[in-house]
Design a protein around this motif. Structure first.
Motif, PDB file in Angstrom:
ATOM      1  N   UNK A 204      -4.430   6.255   1.920  1.00 33.22           N
ATOM      2  CA  UNK A 204      -3.891   4.892   1.808  1.00 33.22           C
ATOM      3  C   UNK A 204      -4.463   4.212   0.582  1.00 33.22           C
TER       4      UNK A 204
ATOM      5  N   UNK B 278      -7.748  -3.784   0.858  1.00 35.29           N
ATOM      6  CA  UNK B 278      -8.496  -2.901   1.731  1.00 35.29           C
ATOM      7  C   UNK B 278      -8.590  -1.532   1.078  1.00 35.29           C
TER       8      UNK B 278
ATOM      9  N   UNK C 273      -9.315   2.183   2.027  1.00 34.42           N
ATOM     10  CA  UNK C 273      -9.416   3.091   3.167  1.00 34.42           C
ATOM     11  C   UNK C 273     -10.023   4.417   2.727  1.00 34.42           C
TER      12      UNK C 273
ATOM     13  N   UNK D 153     -10.137  -0.798  11.278  1.00 28.35           N
ATOM     14  CA  UNK D 153      -8.697  -0.656  11.436  1.00 28.35           C
ATOM     15  C   UNK D 153      -8.435   0.699  12.070  1.00 28.35           C
TER      16      UNK D 153
ATOM     17  N   UNK E 257       3.615   0.859   2.779  1.00 28.01           N
ATOM     18  CA  UNK E 257       3.356  -0.180   3.771  1.00 28.01           C
ATOM     19  C   UNK E 257       3.222  -1.535   3.103  1.00 28.01           C
TER      20      UNK E 257
ATOM     21  N   UNK F 101     -16.391  -4.997   3.235  1.00 25.01           N
ATOM     22  CA  UNK F 101     -15.910  -5.846   2.147  1.00 25.01           C
ATOM     23  C   UNK F 101     -16.667  -7.159   2.099  1.00 25.01           C
ATOM     24  N   UNK F 102     -16.733  -7.708   0.909  1.00 22.48           N
ATOM     25  CA  UNK F 102     -17.291  -9.045   0.733  1.00 22.48           C
ATOM     26  C   UNK F 102     -16.350 -10.033   1.397  1.00 22.48           C
TER      27      UNK F 102
ATOM     28  N   UNK G  74       0.850  -1.191   0.000  1.00 21.00           N
ATOM     29  CA  UNK G  74       0.000   0.000   0.000  1.00 21.00           C
ATOM     30  C   UNK G  74       0.882   1.237   0.000  1.00 21.00           C
TER      31      UNK G  74
ATOM     32  N   UNK H  36     -10.660   3.590  10.817  1.00 18.99           N
ATOM     33  CA  UNK H  36     -11.257   3.351   9.511  1.00 18.99           C
ATOM     34  C   UNK H  36     -12.289   2.234   9.593  1.00 18.99           C
TER      35      UNK H  36
ATOM     36  N   UNK I 173     -15.279  -4.194   8.720  1.00 21.43           N
ATOM     37  CA  UNK I 173     -13.949  -4.281   9.324  1.00 21.43           C
ATOM     38  C   UNK I 173     -13.576  -2.920   9.906  1.00 21.43           C
TER      39      UNK I 173
ATOM     40  N   UNK J  10      -1.319   0.679   9.609  1.00 22.58           N
ATOM     41  CA  UNK J  10      -2.664   0.410  10.116  1.00 22.58           C
ATOM     42  C   UNK J  10      -2.703  -0.875  10.930  1.00 22.58           C
TER      43      UNK J  10
ATOM     44  N   UNK K 224      -9.329 -10.282   4.858  1.00 15.81           N
ATOM     45  CA  UNK K 224      -9.255  -8.843   5.059  1.00 15.81           C
ATOM     46  C   UNK K 224      -8.639  -8.517   6.418  1.00 15.81           C
ATOM     47  N   UNK K 225      -8.253  -9.539   7.166  1.00 17.04           N
ATOM     48  CA  UNK K 225      -7.560  -9.347   8.438  1.00 17.04           C
ATOM     49  C   UNK K 225      -6.080  -9.335   8.092  1.00 17.04           C
ATOM     50  N   UNK K 226      -5.590  -8.142   7.841  1.00 14.10           N
ATOM     51  CA  UNK K 226      -4.230  -7.975   7.361  1.00 14.10           C
ATOM     52  C   UNK K 226      -3.389  -7.292   8.431  1.00 14.10           C
ATOM     53  N   UNK K 227      -2.129  -7.669   8.490  1.00  9.76           N
ATOM     54  CA  UNK K 227      -1.200  -7.156   9.486  1.00  9.76           C
ATOM     55  C   UNK K 227      -0.128  -6.338   8.778  1.00  9.76           C
ATOM     56  N   UNK K 228      -0.026  -5.094   9.191  1.00 11.45           N
ATOM     57  CA  UNK K 228       0.820  -4.130   8.507  1.00 11.45           C
ATOM     58  C   UNK K 228       2.183  -3.972   9.168  1.00 11.45           C
TER      59      UNK K 228
ATOM     60  N   UNK L 130      -4.147   0.831  -2.171  1.00 13.44           N
ATOM     61  CA  UNK L 130      -3.633  -0.499  -2.466  1.00 13.44           C
ATOM     62  C   UNK L 130      -2.854  -0.483  -3.768  1.00 13.44           C
TER      63      UNK L 130
ATOM     64  N   UNK M 195      -5.267  -3.854  12.481  1.00 12.95           N
ATOM     65  CA  UNK M 195      -6.568  -4.513  12.491  1.00 12.95           C
ATOM     66  C   UNK M 195      -7.148  -4.475  13.900  1.00 12.95           C
TER      67      UNK M 195
END
Lengths: 113, 112
Positions: A43, B100, B102, B36, A90, B91-92, A35, B87, B34, B44, A100-104, A45, B46
């Motif tokens: 932000x 994602x 934002x 964040x 990022x 999302x599907x 990102x 944020x 979701x 960011x 969609x549970x993403x760790x940055x 993608x 989660x």
């Protein structure tokens, strides 16, 4: 600490140059995302890889490219840099390619002068 | 994807609950909510997600209205370290491109 590492933390370079940003995902995560965060665009993608294969592309410029290696680390290559490429970059990771549970990571701050 | 609307900014007193609203009136049946947050210039983070039931984890609670058109993120005892941009993203659940998106988010300022 998210478990995602990015190097370098800061990068200052001149217009027209090429740089490589590196990302190591969390242990066990197969999917990597890049990102870009700039002051005027927020932000955004750029691109996603899953287990070495490109999975999705966002608003990534043709001057930018990425890859994911067999050890799952990823590199984002930015070439012919312009002033407008100055931003925070990022990397994020997730276990599944559809998560969609993403760790940055902490990000790389790129300054183009 | 459903569009989300969040207040631009909110204040909260330290130790009090912070309730951050999000409107997503065009949400469809298979879209998750979701949350964040981004603490100044950090990556960011989660927080939580849900489909239709309320959810709670060690960081926060997520309350989704019965019609699913809005939700509220609750930080039960806000601390100064909770000052961040929050944020809300819809999302599907499973999508070939699970990037994602934002928006502007809500800038939460926790004050002593």
């Amino acid at each position: 600490d998210s478990g995602v590492t990015q190097t370098p933390k800061h990068l200052i370079t001149a217009t027209g140059q090429r740089v490589t940003l590196r990302c190591s995902p969390r242990s066990g995560d197969l999917s990597v995302y890049w990102y870009q965060q700039s002051l005027d665009q927020g932000l955004q993608f750029l691109i996603q890889y899953y287990n070495g294969e490109e999975r999705a592309k966002g608003n990534i410029l043709e001057r930018f490219s990425a890859q994911q290696f067999p050890d799952l680390h990823s590199e984002l290559n930015l070439s012919s840099l312009e002033l407008g490429d100055s931003a925070l970059y990022f990397c994020a990771s997730s276990v599944a390619p559809t998560s969609y549970e993403q760790y940055f990571g902490p990000g790389t701050r790129l300054t183009v002068t | 994807d459903a569009k989300t609307t969040q207040p631009t900014s909110m204040d909260c007193a330290e130790g009090r609950a912070a309730n951050l609203p999000c409107n997503h009136s065009t949400i469809s049946g298979n879209e998750y909510v979701y949350w964040y947050r981004q603490i100044h210039s950090q990556g960011p983070q989660y927080i939580i997600h849900g489909l239709k039931n309320n959810e709670t984890n060690e960081m926060a609670s997520l309350i989704i209205t019965e019609d699913r058109k809005s939700s509220t993120l609750i930080l039960p005892h806000a601390t100064l370290r909770d000052t961040a941009v929050y944020y809300c993203i819809v999302r599907v659940g499973h999508n070939a491109g699970n990037m994602l998106t934002f928006g502007g988010g809500t800038r939460l300022m926790v004050k002593p």
